[in-house]
Design a protein around this motif. Sequence first.
Motif, mmCIF file in Angstrom:
data_model
loop_
_atom_site.group_PDB
_atom_site.id
_atom_site.type_symbol
_atom_site.label_atom_id
_atom_site.label_comp_id
_atom_site.label_asym_id
_atom_site.label_seq_id
_atom_site.Cartn_x
_atom_site.Cartn_y
_atom_site.Cartn_z
ATOM 1 N N ILE A 14 0.855 -1.185 0.000
ATOM 2 C CA ILE A 14 0.000 0.000 0.000
ATOM 3 C C ILE A 14 0.895 1.240 0.000
ATOM 4 N N TRP A 15 0.562 2.181 -0.887
ATOM 5 C CA TRP A 15 1.265 3.467 -0.941
ATOM 6 C C TRP A 15 0.324 4.552 -0.436
ATOM 7 N N SER A 16 0.878 5.545 0.249
ATOM 8 C CA SER A 16 0.067 6.640 0.768
ATOM 9 C C SER A 16 0.973 7.797 1.163
ATOM 10 N N ILE A 17 0.367 8.964 1.367
ATOM 11 C CA ILE A 17 1.127 10.084 1.938
ATOM 12 C C ILE A 17 0.906 10.130 3.446
ATOM 13 N N SER A 18 0.195 9.156 3.980
ATOM 14 C CA SER A 18 -0.062 9.085 5.421
ATOM 15 C C SER A 18 0.752 7.956 6.047
ATOM 16 N N ILE A 19 1.537 8.291 7.046
ATOM 17 C CA ILE A 19 2.370 7.290 7.710
ATOM 18 C C ILE A 19 1.537 6.331 8.542
ATOM 19 N N ILE A 20 0.242 6.611 8.682
ATOM 20 C CA ILE A 20 -0.626 5.752 9.481
ATOM 21 C C ILE A 20 -0.709 4.335 8.911
ATOM 22 N N ILE A 21 -0.360 4.152 7.630
ATOM 23 C CA ILE A 21 -0.427 2.813 7.036
ATOM 24 C C ILE A 21 0.559 1.852 7.677
ATOM 25 N N SER A 22 1.520 2.377 8.438
ATOM 26 C CA SER A 22 2.506 1.499 9.091
ATOM 27 C C SER A 22 1.862 0.536 10.076
ATOM 28 N N ILE A 23 0.658 0.861 10.572
ATOM 29 C CA ILE A 23 0.003 -0.027 11.530
ATOM 30 C C ILE A 23 -0.473 -1.321 10.879
ATOM 31 N N LEU A 24 -0.478 -1.369 9.542
ATOM 32 C CA LEU A 24 -0.920 -2.580 8.852
ATOM 33 C C LEU A 24 0.109 -3.704 8.937
ATOM 34 N N ASP A 25 1.349 -3.353 9.206
ATOM 35 C CA ASP A 25 2.394 -4.382 9.317
ATOM 36 C C ASP A 25 2.248 -5.107 10.643
ATOM 37 N N ALA A 26 1.654 -6.294 10.586
ATOM 38 C CA ALA A 26 1.411 -7.090 11.794
ATOM 39 C C ALA A 26 2.437 -8.196 11.972
ATOM 40 N N GLY A 27 3.567 -8.083 11.270
ATOM 41 C CA GLY A 27 4.638 -9.055 11.432
ATOM 42 C C GLY A 27 4.573 -10.205 10.445
ATOM 43 N N SER A 28 5.449 -11.185 10.658
ATOM 44 C CA SER A 28 5.539 -12.339 9.762
ATOM 45 C C SER A 28 4.415 -13.330 10.035
#
Length: 262
Positions: free
Chosen positions: A216-230
Amino acid sequence: MTPSQFELFMRRLIKMKTPKVVVMLVLLTSWLDMPVQNKAPFQVLEYYAGVARIATLAKFLGLRGAAVDIEYGKHNKPKSERPPMDINSDAGLILCIHLILTSDPALALFLAVVCSTWVPVNRGSTQRSILTPLGCEDFPGVRRANKMMSRSVILMLLAVALGGDFYLENPHNSLICMHPRYVWFMESLMELGIPTYKITFWMRKWGSLSFKHTWIWSISIIISILDAGSLTQKEKNSSISLTTRYVDKHGRKKFKGNSKLK
């Protein structure tokens, strides 16, 4: 959008070095007398929506949202006409632009652009690569996909000029980010000091039945919460497979999409 907001919006488009044809398209759309069911501005727009999960969730949260997909209204049209929400049609593009022009400045725009010609499984036929991201345009499907992404860039550009965020989704290893228009868009944002973020995550972590490694690409850093690990071994074992792997007559390992891929 108030007159002062529209003026600011247009000034931002010019500041972002938006092509004149796009500026004119926005002006022409704004002058159209299009019916509005509810004058409250949209806060969430979901394009390529499918079953409209995001727009439905927005409504559940008390936000005003709208969903657009080529399948909507497809069966009610005359056979000679294109689907009313086909973004590659004139009417479909105007509709998408109109929705943005009637949105809140803090708009969240979601786009899950059709990925079929951009992913590795189709590289042999589309001939897309890092050096040739537009692929072989002799194929109608490749031409349609290139046009679709080019128009999606226009919509993301408008969302940013409005003051909102965009969220572009595609499978991991998709070459969609190499589309020349998208590269231009990223460079334009960079010149304005607007950072762009990309996150890679496993959709299995969020309830998907398959692994689906996603970008996912965005100008909002909030997308980092989508990374739930391996993925855990349990998650891997309980996932469905979207491809069939086999060995051809020459002993080469290959794979192809199965009926569950769509």
